[in-house]
Every structure is written in structure tokens, then in C-alpha cells.
Scaffold this active site. Structure first.
Site, mmCIF file in Angstrom:
data_model
loop_
_atom_site.group_PDB
_atom_site.id
_atom_site.type_symbol
_atom_site.label_atom_id
_atom_site.label_comp_id
_atom_site.label_asym_id
_atom_site.label_seq_id
_atom_site.Cartn_x
_atom_site.Cartn_y
_atom_site.Cartn_z
ATOM 1 C CB SER A 293 -0.942 -0.056 1.212
ATOM 2 O OG SER A 293 -1.836 1.003 1.237
ATOM 3 C CG ASP A 304 7.968 5.010 -11.331
ATOM 4 O OD1 ASP A 304 8.591 3.928 -11.390
ATOM 5 O OD2 ASP A 304 6.739 5.093 -11.479
ATOM 6 C CE LYS A 318 -4.774 -2.319 0.320
ATOM 7 N NZ LYS A 318 -4.923 -0.892 0.048
#
Length: 548
Positions: A293, A304, A318
Site C-alpha cells: 500500500s 520512478d 496492493k
């Protein structure tokens, strides 16, 4: 001309009428099935052969309905509302202990520093036998939390036994407002280095502020050159808190995460809104299969934007966002309302819950696709966060797993501590500890059947059942005889690993959880790999595709 106009008008009415019918289908279906559900509920409530509890019957119906969706969409009844406050605000009224079951007895496994339990003298390993004069046992573990928690300022009485049941003690503990610390460790480690180790266990409301205050404090102490942010075992929490945590490391205006619900207009984008406290210091984020999460939001944004190296094992996966909506009679509904996407555009949801039944009209997860980080590294959706460098850290010895699972190491640490309270932890001798541990196992009649012996027993049973005698059975029985000393060999083989877990438990008792965590880091393969990686700048930069 009039005829043409009439035909066009008729077509328009037909099309418009079709549109109304289509858009109204869902409302018709809801109305029809609500009526159907209500009739079934009434008929059974009034006419079932035995009298049933109408409230509990309806609650079971709600749970069954939600079970067809995903495990995060749940009904929260009146008794669980405190859990909502704890999850969102990180506060509750209690005494500051964590309780678990060890050897079928309710045992204190953690003491929070600075709160009533510690101040009153409760200790790790204490076995709780009574609460407010009522005897309790392991079957009461689910109710115990509500008994110990309560309004700050009120008193709860605990009767405990310790030191192998030699001492029985009674504590009258005043409940306080307990603020759960998300950042369980934040300091320079190793102590003489410029590396900061931060262990974040949750993402409740104060997590980002805790990180901010710790970084400011540490920067005043000496320059920070590198940071290990440990998100292993962190199940997540609030999305906006994950965004705030990222903001301490990512440059202003960078996209951190976006969320998309059923409607295209529901998309929201979350950006870094302030200048980071540590924009350029080397960063490694530790993750494992229990990082989920909000942990994955942080790891995904760091990855990223190539801000740091993700090290460890694949995360949980998740990629779903929940919203808590209050409904009637002091109850709430936690419902999955959106998916979240990392800055590169990937949804990392791993499990497609839509495959298990017919209530879904479309898949819950996106297809596995390739995306790119800022530095053009390849990353993928639909499978959690894959580490930039895979480092597996797990218990090697089967015997070590057994000793931990059965609470033998935990219990021995208690016994050793109470027999050696005057000793200093730093002066403890490893061979003395392990020698006493070996004697302790023998006194406990610890039954350990290694996997190889289980398979051999199954083979012998199969041979006997099929009446296969001769050389094969004789050889199998001879091998079983030789396995009698296997236990001692296993103990010796994994002595260092077993000893490391013992010393962590002893550090917890001689000092506190902070020292226990430091002791654990000495043997932590992933953490020590991170330290080595910081020293090898060429490999570190190559992993992030920098300067190549």
C-alpha cells in the site's frame, strides 16, 4: 420535408429512450435486488425453524456480500470504530504494551517506551493471567485488547507471572493516550558513520512529521551522506501521508502518485509541494513481500524518479485505494474506490480478485505492461514493486524456524535474563549463552523432526504398507538410525543464526527495543548489502542508470 423531419424525430426519440433505459439499468437492478434481499431477510427472520438474531443475521449477510469483492472492502461495526481512529490518527487509550500468544499463554511481547506499562515495571515476557480480577487464557486474546484499552485516566489491573512462574505480581496501571510511533528507529548507524537508518512501521497521521523532525535533528548533529529507509513489513496506511513522506526526499513539483476511480473525471494527481529536506543524499529503500500500500507508493515514486535504489524482495502488490464512509448506527464502510498509479503510470496491483466470482464486469487489475523511469530504466505494472537489486534475507535453518515458531528462543531469553540480571549485555559470552540454550532445549524436551526425516518416515510407511521388504527397507531404517544425531548437527550448523536471534531478544530485555533493533542490524543481510552499495559509487549509479 415534413416526412423527413418526422422520421428524424422518431429516430431521435428512439435513441434517446434507449439511452435513458441503458443509463437507468443500474438503478433498476439495485432497486429490484434490494427488494429481493429484503424479502429473503424478512422471510427467514420470521419463519426459520429456530429463532435467530436479526442483527447478527443481517451482519453476516453484509459480510458475505462484501466477501465477493476484495479483502479491503469491509463493514466496520460499532466495536471496531476505535480501530479506525487508531489507523487514521495513530492514537488510542491504553497502557503501552503489545500482547501475543506464546506457548498457549498470553504474553507481553513489546513494551512501548515512556508509557504506563514501562513506568510501572511491566516487562517483555510477562505472562498475563488476570485482567481486573478475571482469569484469562489464550482463547481470550481477541477480547483482551478491548479490556486493556480504555479512557485515559482510568485504571486497569493486571496480574502477571514472570521468571518461569516463580514470581506473581499485581499491577494497577493507569491508562494514558498512547501515540503510536510510526518511525521506530531514526539514528546514525553504524554509530561512527554518516549513514542514517530509518525504520518506518506505519503510515498513520504523524509519520511524515516524525521523519521531518528526525532528519532535522540528525542534520544538526553531523552531515548526512546516505540514508537507508526501511519499509520492510510496513503494511501501509494513509495515501496522503505517503505523499508527505515522499516530499522529504523528492524535489518540488514532481508527481508522486495519481489515483483513478470508475469515472475518468475522478482522476487525482499528487505532487511534491515543498522543497525536500534531503534532495541529493544517497538513498536506499528496503522492501519485502510484506511492504504494501503506502509503502509501495513511496517505493514506486522513489524508483520512478530514480531518486534511490530499491533493495530487497518483491513487494506485496496492493494498488487499490480505500475510502472510509460513515453510515448508520455508528458503523462505517471501508470501500475500494480507486486504483493508484506510480509516476511512470503503472498500477502495481498483483492479485485480480475479479477472477473468483461473477460480480465484476471487468478485470480488477491492468495487464502487465512495461513503463520507464526518468532515467529510462524499465519497470513493470501488475506485480508489486520489483527491487532494483534483489537481495533475499530469510531464515536459513529449518531448526531455527522451529525454535522461533514454538517460542523456545523467546522463553530462553527470559530465563537467561532473570538468571543473569547483574551481567552487562556487552560482556555476555556467546559460547556460554549457546551452551545454556542447548541445555534448556534438552530440559524442555523439544521435539524436532527435520524435513528429511519426515520424508524418510513417509517412505518407510509406504514400503511397509506395500509390504516391500528387503534391501530398500533395510537401507531406509539404517538411514533413520543415523538421523538420531541430526538434531545436534543441525544445532551446530546453524549456531550463528540461532545465536543472533537469542542476542536480539536479550538486547530487548537488558535494554529496550531500540537496542534490540541495532543488534538485529548486525546480522541483517539486506541492510549490510545497502551499506556496501553506498561505498561502491559506480555500481550504485549504474543501478540508477546515472552517468552512463
Amino acid at each position: 420535408m415534413k416526412k423527413t423531419f418526422l422520421i428524424v424525430s422518431v429516430i431521435s426519440v428512439l435513441v434517446f429512450g434507449f439511452y435513458i433505459q441503458r443509463s437507468g439499468d443500474i438503478y433498476y437492478e439495485i432497486s429490484k435486488n434490494m427488494e429481493l434481499f429484503g424479502k429473503v431477510y424478512k422471510e427467514i427472520s420470521f419463519n426459520y425453524v429456530d429463532e435467530i438474531n436479526p442483527e447478527e443475521f443481517m451482519r453476516e449477510g453484509i459480510k458475505g456480500m462484501l466477501k465477493s469483492l476484495d479483502p479491503y472492502t469491509v463493514f466496520i461495526d460499532e466495536s471496531k470504530q476505535e480501530d479506525i481512529d487508531l489507523m487514521t490518527n495513530g492514537k488510542y487509550g491504553g497502557i503501552g504494551v503489545t500482547i501475543g500468544v506464546r506457548n498457549d499463554r498470553i504474553t507481553i511481547t513489546e513494551i512501548l517506551e515512556g508509557y504506563a506499562a514501562q513506568k510501572q515495571g511491566l516487562r517483555i515476557g510477562d505472562i498475563v493471567i488476570e485482567v481486573d480480577g478475571e482469569p484469562i487464557n489464550s482463547s481470550d486474546i481477541d477480547d483482551l485488547s478491548s479490556k486493556v484499552k480504555g479512557e485515559p485516566g482510568t485504571t486497569v489491573q493486571l496480574k502477571v507471572v514472570r521468571n518461569n512462574d516463580k514470581d506473581t505480581l499485581l499491577f494497577n496501571v493507569i491508562r494514558e493516550e498512547i501515540v503510536i510511533r510510526n518511525l521506530v528507529y531514526a539514528d546514525f548507524y553504524p554509530k561512527n558513520s554518516n549513514n542514517v537508518y530509518m525504520k518506518l512501521s506505519n503510515f498513520s497521521r504523524s509519520a511524515a512529521e516524525e521523519i521531518k523532525n528526525s532528519l532535522k535533528r540528525l542534520k544538526e548533529e553531523k552531515p548526512i551522506e546516505s540514508i537507508v529507509l526501511d519499509l520492510r513489513g510496513n503494511p501501509g496506511g494513509l495515501l496522503d501521508v505517503a505523499v508527505e513522506v515522499c516530499n522529504k526526499f523528492l524535489k518540488k513539483d514532481l508527481l508522486i502518485v495519481s489515483t483513478k476511480g470508475r469515472e475518468p473525471s475522478s482522476e487525482k494527481k499528487y505532487y511534491a509541494k515543498e522543497e525536500p529536506l534531503v534532495p541529493d543524499e544517497k538513498l536506499i529503500v528496503l522492501i519485502n513481500e510484506n511492504s504494501a500500500s503506502a509503502s509501495e507508493i513511496v517505493a514506486g515514486a522513489i524508483q520512478d524518479h530514480d531518486r534511490g535504489v530499491i533493495l530487497g524482495t518483491q513487494s506485496f502488490g496492493k494498488g487499490l485505494v480505500q475510502t472510509i464512509t460513515p453510515i448508520s448506527y455508528n458503523t462505517s464502510l471501508k470501500i475500494t474506490t480507486a486504483k493508484y498509479y506510480t509516476p511512470s503510470g503503472r498500477c502495481i496491483q498483483k492479485i485480480d480478485y475479479s477472477k473468483k466470482n461473477k460480480v465484476f464486469n471487468s478485470p480488477l487489475i491492468d495487464e502487465k505492461s512495461e513503463f520507464s523511469t526518468d532515467n529510462k530504466r524499465k519497470v513493470y505494472s501488475a506485480g508489486g514493486i520489483a527491487p532494483d537489486t534483489l537481495v533475499i534475507y530469510e531464515i536459513e535453518g529449518e531448526i531455527t524456524k522451529e525454535l522461533l515458531a514454538k517460542g523456545i528462543i523467546f522463553d530462553f531469553a527470559d530465563k537467561f535474563y532473570y538468571n543473569n540480571q547483574s551481567a552487562k549485555f556487552e560482556n555476555l559470552i556467546d559460547n556460554k549463552i549457546f551452551g545454556e540454550f542447548t541445555d534448556y532445549i534438552k530440559s524442555k524436551d523439544f521435539n524436532y523432526t527435520p524435513e528429511v526425516e519426515k520424508k524418510l518416515n513417509a517412505l518407510i510407511d509406504d514400503l511397509n504398507n506395500n509390504k516391500i521388504n528387503g534391501k530398500i527397507l533395510s537401507a531406509a531404517n539404517k538411514l533413520k538410525e543415523e538421523l538420531k544425531n541430526y538434531f545436534e548437527k543441525e544445532l551446530d550448523k546453524y549456531k550463528s543464526e540461532i545465536l543472533s536471534y537469542i542476542k536480539v531478544e536479550l538486547a530487548n530485555r537488558y535494554y529496550n527495543q531500540q537496542k534490540g533493533l541495532e543488534e538485529a542490524l548486525k546480522y541483517d543481510k539486506q541492510f549490510n548489502t545497502a551499506l556496501s552499495l553506498f561505498k561502491n559509487e559506480m555500481v550504485f549509479n549504474r543501478l540508477l542508470n546515472k552517468g552512463i
